[in-house]
Motif scaffolding. Structure first.
Motif, PDB file in Angstrom:
ATOM      1  N   ASP A   1      -5.756   5.866  -4.173  1.00  0.00           N
ATOM      2  CA  ASP A   1      -5.054   4.603  -3.926  1.00  0.00           C
ATOM      3  C   ASP A   1      -4.510   4.491  -2.515  1.00  0.00           C
ATOM      4  O   ASP A   1      -4.162   3.385  -2.067  1.00  0.00           O
ATOM      5  N   ALA A   2      -4.378   5.614  -1.803  1.00  0.00           N
ATOM      6  CA  ALA A   2      -3.599   5.641  -0.563  1.00  0.00           C
ATOM      7  C   ALA A   2      -4.484   5.609   0.676  1.00  0.00           C
ATOM      8  O   ALA A   2      -5.613   6.118   0.681  1.00  0.00           O
ATOM      9  N   TYR A   3      -3.944   5.035   1.754  1.00  0.00           N
ATOM     10  CA  TYR A   3      -4.595   5.108   3.056  1.00  0.00           C
ATOM     11  C   TYR A   3      -4.747   6.576   3.468  1.00  0.00           C
ATOM     12  O   TYR A   3      -3.787   7.350   3.414  1.00  0.00           O
ATOM     13  N   SER A   4      -5.942   6.938   3.918  1.00  0.00           N
ATOM     14  CA  SER A   4      -6.185   8.293   4.405  1.00  0.00           C
ATOM     15  C   SER A   4      -6.410   8.338   5.907  1.00  0.00           C
ATOM     16  O   SER A   4      -6.288   9.381   6.536  1.00  0.00           O
TER      17      SER A   4
ATOM     18  N   SER B   1       0.571   4.943   1.923  1.00  0.00           N
ATOM     19  CA  SER B   1      -0.155   5.461   3.081  1.00  0.00           C
ATOM     20  C   SER B   1       0.141   6.942   3.315  1.00  0.00           C
ATOM     21  O   SER B   1       1.292   7.378   3.252  1.00  0.00           O
TER      22      SER B   1
ATOM     23  N   ASP C   1       0.832  -1.202   0.000  1.00  0.00           N
ATOM     24  CA  ASP C   1       0.000   0.000   0.000  1.00  0.00           C
ATOM     25  C   ASP C   1       0.863   1.247   0.000  1.00  0.00           C
ATOM     26  O   ASP C   1       2.041   1.215   0.356  1.00  0.00           O
TER      27      ASP C   1
ATOM     28  N   THR D   1     -10.245   0.168   0.614  1.00  0.00           N
ATOM     29  CA  THR D   1      -9.912   0.875  -0.631  1.00  0.00           C
ATOM     30  C   THR D   1      -8.422   1.138  -0.792  1.00  0.00           C
ATOM     31  O   THR D   1      -8.026   1.798  -1.757  1.00  0.00           O
ATOM     32  N   SER D   2      -7.608   0.617   0.126  1.00  0.00           N
ATOM     33  CA  SER D   2      -6.204   1.037   0.135  1.00  0.00           C
ATOM     34  C   SER D   2      -5.180  -0.077   0.265  1.00  0.00           C
ATOM     35  O   SER D   2      -3.989   0.166   0.066  1.00  0.00           O
TER      36      SER D   2
ATOM     37  N   CYS E   1       0.413   8.229  -5.650  1.00  0.00           N
ATOM     38  CA  CYS E   1      -0.086   9.383  -4.898  1.00  0.00           C
ATOM     39  C   CYS E   1       0.739  10.576  -5.341  1.00  0.00           C
ATOM     40  O   CYS E   1       1.844  10.804  -4.854  1.00  0.00           O
TER      41      CYS E   1
ATOM     42  N   LYS F   1      -7.982  11.469   0.685  1.00  0.00           N
ATOM     43  CA  LYS F   1      -8.578  10.434  -0.161  1.00  0.00           C
ATOM     44  C   LYS F   1      -9.015  10.984  -1.504  1.00  0.00           C
ATOM     45  O   LYS F   1      -8.877  10.315  -2.542  1.00  0.00           O
TER      46      LYS F   1
ATOM     47  N   LEU G   1       0.316   1.670  -7.845  1.00  0.00           N
ATOM     48  CA  LEU G   1      -0.226   2.629  -6.885  1.00  0.00           C
ATOM     49  C   LEU G   1       0.491   3.970  -7.027  1.00  0.00           C
ATOM     50  O   LEU G   1       1.722   4.005  -7.119  1.00  0.00           O
TER      51      LEU G   1
ATOM     52  N   ASP H   1      -8.641   2.418   6.722  1.00  0.00           N
ATOM     53  CA  ASP H   1      -9.023   2.641   5.329  1.00  0.00           C
ATOM     54  C   ASP H   1      -8.685   1.425   4.457  1.00  0.00           C
ATOM     55  O   ASP H   1      -8.445   1.553   3.256  1.00  0.00           O
TER      56      ASP H   1
END
Length: 226
Positions: free
Chosen positions: A199-202, A122, A120, A209-210, A145, A194, A143, A206
């Motif tokens: 794609d990233a942990y918020s 994050s 992931d 979706t992450s 961000c 988000k 992934l 989460d």
């Protein structure tokens, strides 16, 4: 004693399968930013990367709670001691622990149940550098961000060099999920992250979706400023 004629083939296939799921994963860490990034990895240590430079690390199968991140505006002496504006790891060039928020994270656990890696990006520790975390071949999801989070960061989350996650600032269950599974959910501040990096942990829970999987034996790249 008579052995089956196909035993050597069976042994070879077993060896190949064993190797595929037990050899170290290679991570190519690449700096495409216009500025120097001091890359960090746990496990792995740390390395200065000027624009265009790459650092390769090998991570043992079965490794969990691992992460790669970038540090900014660092100064180290000849012994490898100093400090960074973001992502600092106890003042060491060669990180032995995790970095200080804010820092964008590539997180992973290798060779987990069902022969899967869990991977992931994050923002639970905030954001400092745009990041891509992807397999080196198209075996699973890429992934990314790469949003202008630092520039658009809410006032209450702003900090030199980055954007804090609300958990870092407020330290309450609402943002940190410290009371366990199901104790918190999305907030307007986590939604800021988000919306820009789906794609990233918020926030810490989460996962749906992450958190993603790749086949064990996959090699990866982490790109700063993709």
């Amino acid at each position: 004693m008579n052995f089956p004629k196909n035993l050597p083939l069976a042994v070879s296939l077993l060896a190949i399968t064993f190797f595929a799921y037990t050899h170290a994963a290679t991570f190519d860490i690449i700096n495409k930013c216009t500025y120097t990034v001091w890359a960090a990895a746990k496990p792995g240590g740390g390395r200065r990367l000027d624009q265009g430079q790459t650092w390769n690390i090998n991570v043992a199968p079965g490794t969990t709670q691992a992460r790669i991140w970038g540090r900014t505006k660092c100064n180290f002496d000849a012994s490898g001691r100093g400090q960074c504006e973001t992502g600092d790891c106890d003042g060491l060039l060669e990180c032995q622990g995790y970095g200080k928020p804010p820092n964008t994270l590539a997180e992973f656990a290798l060779n987990q149940p069902n022969n899967l890696d869990f991977v992931d990006i994050s923002n639970v520790d905030g954001f400092n550098i745009p990041m891509e975390f992807s397999p080196t071949t198209d075996v699973c999801r890429h992934l990314v961000c790469n949003a202008p989070i630092n520039e658009q960061c809410p006032t209450e989350l702003r900090t030199p060099g980055g954007c804090n996650n609300p958990c870092t600032v407020y330290k309450t269950n609402e943002y940190c999920c410290t009371d366990g599974p199901g104790s918190c959910g999305p907030t307007p501040l986590s939604k800021f992250f988000k919306d820009r990096c789906p794609d990233a942990y918020s926030y810490p829970q989460d996962d749906p979706t992450s958190l993603f999987t790749c086949p064990s034996g996959t090699n990866y790249r982490v790109v700063f400023c993709p």
